[in-house]
Design an enzyme around this catalytic site. Structure first.
Site, PDB file in Angstrom:
ATOM      1  CB  SER A 126      -0.939   0.064   1.257  1.00 22.65           C
ATOM      2  OG  SER A 126      -1.702   1.197   1.432  1.00 22.65           O
ATOM      3  CE1 TYR A 140       0.451   5.217  -5.504  1.00 28.03           C
ATOM      4  CE2 TYR A 140       0.843   6.728  -3.537  1.00 28.03           C
ATOM      5  CZ  TYR A 140       1.188   5.448  -4.210  1.00 28.03           C
ATOM      6  OH  TYR A 140       2.014   4.714  -3.785  1.00 28.03           O
TER       7      TYR A 140
HETATM    8  N1  LIG Z   1       8.423   4.572  -4.418  1.00 31.16           N
HETATM    9  C1  LIG Z   1       7.878   5.167  -3.422  1.00 31.16           C
HETATM   10  O1  LIG Z   1       7.911   6.088  -2.727  1.00 31.16           O
HETATM   11  C2  LIG Z   1       6.509   4.428  -2.968  1.00 31.16           C
HETATM   12  C3  LIG Z   1       5.854   4.564  -1.640  1.00 31.16           C
HETATM   13  C4  LIG Z   1       4.871   3.925  -1.312  1.00 31.16           C
HETATM   14  C5  LIG Z   1       4.337   2.843  -2.157  1.00 31.16           C
HETATM   15  N2  LIG Z   1       4.945   2.479  -3.275  1.00 31.16           N
HETATM   16  C6  LIG Z   1       4.277   1.504  -4.068  1.00 31.16           C
HETATM   17  O2  LIG Z   1       5.233   0.479  -4.168  1.00 31.16           O
HETATM   18  C7  LIG Z   1       4.956  -0.328  -5.254  1.00 31.16           C
HETATM   19  C8  LIG Z   1       6.008  -0.293  -6.487  1.00 31.16           C
HETATM   20  O3  LIG Z   1       6.460   0.990  -6.855  1.00 31.16           O
HETATM   21  P1  LIG Z   1       7.927   1.492  -6.969  1.00 31.16           P
HETATM   22  O4  LIG Z   1       8.220   2.588  -5.886  1.00 31.16           O
HETATM   23  O5  LIG Z   1       9.032   0.331  -6.859  1.00 31.16           O
HETATM   24  O6  LIG Z   1       7.807   2.152  -8.422  1.00 31.16           O
HETATM   25  P2  LIG Z   1       8.529   1.599 -10.174  1.00 31.16           P
HETATM   26  O7  LIG Z   1      10.093   1.490  -9.797  1.00 31.16           O
HETATM   27  O8  LIG Z   1       7.874   2.564 -11.084  1.00 31.16           O
HETATM   28  O9  LIG Z   1       8.000   0.157 -10.038  1.00 31.16           O
HETATM   29  C9  LIG Z   1       6.576  -0.306 -10.477  1.00 31.16           C
HETATM   30  C10 LIG Z   1       6.662  -1.587 -10.855  1.00 31.16           C
HETATM   31  O10 LIG Z   1       5.115  -1.780 -11.133  1.00 31.16           O
HETATM   32  C11 LIG Z   1       4.949  -2.203 -12.675  1.00 31.16           C
HETATM   33  N3  LIG Z   1       3.821  -1.908 -13.256  1.00 31.16           N
HETATM   34  C12 LIG Z   1       3.072  -0.648 -13.411  1.00 31.16           C
HETATM   35  N4  LIG Z   1       2.218  -0.596 -14.055  1.00 31.16           N
HETATM   36  C13 LIG Z   1       1.760  -1.858 -14.419  1.00 31.16           C
HETATM   37  C14 LIG Z   1       0.972  -2.633 -15.122  1.00 31.16           C
HETATM   38  N5  LIG Z   1      -0.015  -2.050 -15.724  1.00 31.16           N
HETATM   39  N6  LIG Z   1       0.941  -3.981 -15.149  1.00 31.16           N
HETATM   40  C15 LIG Z   1       2.065  -4.631 -14.721  1.00 31.16           C
HETATM   41  N7  LIG Z   1       2.907  -4.051 -13.952  1.00 31.16           N
HETATM   42  C16 LIG Z   1       2.783  -2.711 -13.896  1.00 31.16           C
HETATM   43  C17 LIG Z   1       6.028  -1.534 -13.314  1.00 31.16           C
HETATM   44  O11 LIG Z   1       6.371  -2.358 -14.482  1.00 31.16           O
HETATM   45  P3  LIG Z   1       6.900  -1.502 -15.991  1.00 31.16           P
HETATM   46  O12 LIG Z   1       8.462  -1.289 -15.889  1.00 31.16           O
HETATM   47  O13 LIG Z   1       6.412  -2.373 -17.035  1.00 31.16           O
HETATM   48  O14 LIG Z   1       6.108  -0.255 -15.808  1.00 31.16           O
HETATM   49  C18 LIG Z   1       7.384  -1.811 -12.264  1.00 31.16           C
HETATM   50  O15 LIG Z   1       7.679  -3.246 -12.311  1.00 31.16           O
HETATM   51  C19 LIG Z   1       3.819   0.663  -6.160  1.00 31.16           C
HETATM   52  O16 LIG Z   1       2.681   0.018  -5.842  1.00 31.16           O
HETATM   53  C20 LIG Z   1       3.772   1.837  -5.472  1.00 31.16           C
HETATM   54  O17 LIG Z   1       2.289   2.490  -5.234  1.00 31.16           O
HETATM   55  C21 LIG Z   1       5.891   3.302  -3.685  1.00 31.16           C
END
Ligand SMILES: NC(=O)c1ccc[n+]([C@@H]2O[C@H](COP(=O)([O-])OP(=O)(O)OC[C@H]3O[C@@H](n4cnc5c(N)ncnc54)[C@H](OP(=O)(O)O)[C@@H]3O)[C@@H](O)[C@H]2O)c1
Length: 265
Positions: A126, A140
């Site tokens: 989350s 979001y």
């Molecule tokens: N970074 C933060 O500060 C933060 C904080 C709280 C929560 N989160 C959560 O952590 C999770 C991972 O995010 P991240 O920060 O690691 O960002 P990220 O580096 O952009 O990674 C996101 C991942 O989700 C995949 N994805 C996006 N849309 C997709 C779709 N339609 N179908 C399949 N895969 C998809 C991306 O694949 P592609 O490469 O193909 O796009 C990538 O592998 C998310 O749920 C985000 O909301 C992040």
């Protein structure tokens, strides 16, 4: 353990898949495009917005594991930013389709498999934004609140099944998330919401200078190893942890005042 992680092409998913494989687990990770291999991780193609792709990917993983799944980690996600007034309906729909429905599409198969096994851990990523509505990240936040509500209900439904439902709420981390955020046009929105541009820059700054995804991956490895994990884990900087406690402790108007000062709204 046999573990399926969604969205392992970058950020958290990649760090989690790598750490779990290094710990000796049998790891399956979903991708949408070709990416560098990770030792010990088997890639499976799936766009989480596509029912058929998710079903095919899940069935394929089940074939490879002999029908066993110990841990499912719902991680794939993205963010759209901007004043809610300016967020297009189709963008908000897409936000929910990826972050919320993109989790739900796996759940039928995952829950059924684990309930029949009588064990398993479902871990959903989350966000702190799923615990408090964040200005200019409202769509979001809504998608993450949806994950929180779903998991709270699921935990009760599975109470006697042996399946554990865990929600992880990260604060700001430095991943690919910031670069792919789809934000509404600054010029139009900034005229109506003067604090928007500065606030967005602040959000991006906090993320780019946030914790490293490997930190979260190490926490996930520990959660998986626990016999009796908590139902939720906030993984964040001390200031963000304080914000979560403040939301629980303080009267709503006072907490809103603090948040509005922080975001300059
Ligand atoms: N970074 C933060 O500060 C933060 C904080 C709280 C929560 N989160 C959560 O952590 C999770 C991972 O995010 P991240 O920060 O690691 O960002 P990220 O580096 O952009 O990674 C996101 C991942 O989700 C995949 N994805 C996006 N849309 C997709 C779709 N339609 N179908 C399949 N895969 C998809 C991306 O694949 P592609 O490469 O193909 O796009 C990538 O592998 C998310 O749920 C985000 O909301 C992040």
């Amino acid at each position: 353990m046999k573990i399926l992680v969604t969205g392992v092409s970058s950020g958290f998913g990649r760090a989690i898949a790598r750490a779990l494989a290094q710990d000796g687990h049998e790891v399956y990770g979903t991708i949408r495009k070709d990416v560098e291999p990770i030792a010990g991780v088997t890639y499976v193609r799936a766009d989480v917005t596509d029912d058929d792709q998710v079903k095919a990917a899940f069935d394929h993983v089940m074939e490879l594991t002999g029908g066993v799944l110990d841990v499912f980690i719902n991680n794939a996600g993205m963010g759209i930013g901007g004043p809610l007034e300016f967020c297009k309906t189709e963008d908000v729909q897409n936000q929910m389709d990826v972050n919320f429905m993109g989790m739900v599409r796996w759940m039928g198969g995952v829950i059924c498999t684990m309930r029949r096994q009588g064990y398993g851990k479902i871990i959903c990523i989350s966000s702190i934004g799923g615990l408090m509505g964040l200005p200019y990240q409202g769509a979001y936040s809504a998608s993450k609140f949806a994950i929180e509500g779903y998991c709270e209900a699921l935990r009760l439904e599975l109470r006697k099944s042996g399946v554990q439902v865990i929600v992880v709420e990260p604060g700001d981390f430095s991943t690919g998330f910031t670069a792919v955020r789809k934000s509404v046009e600054i010029s139009e929105a900034a005229a109506a919401y003067p604090s928007y541009e500065k606030s967005l820059r602040g959000i991006e700054h906090d993320e780019r200078n946030g914790l490293k995804p490997e930190y979260l991956a190490a926490r996930i490895c520990k959660i998986i190893a626990k016999k009796h994990p908590s139902s939720s884990y906030v993984v964040a900087s001390p200031l963000q942890l304080l914000a979560v406690f403040a939301k629980w402790l303080l009267p709503a108007p006072l907490f809103q005042k603090i948040l509005s000062l922080y975001y300059g709204v």
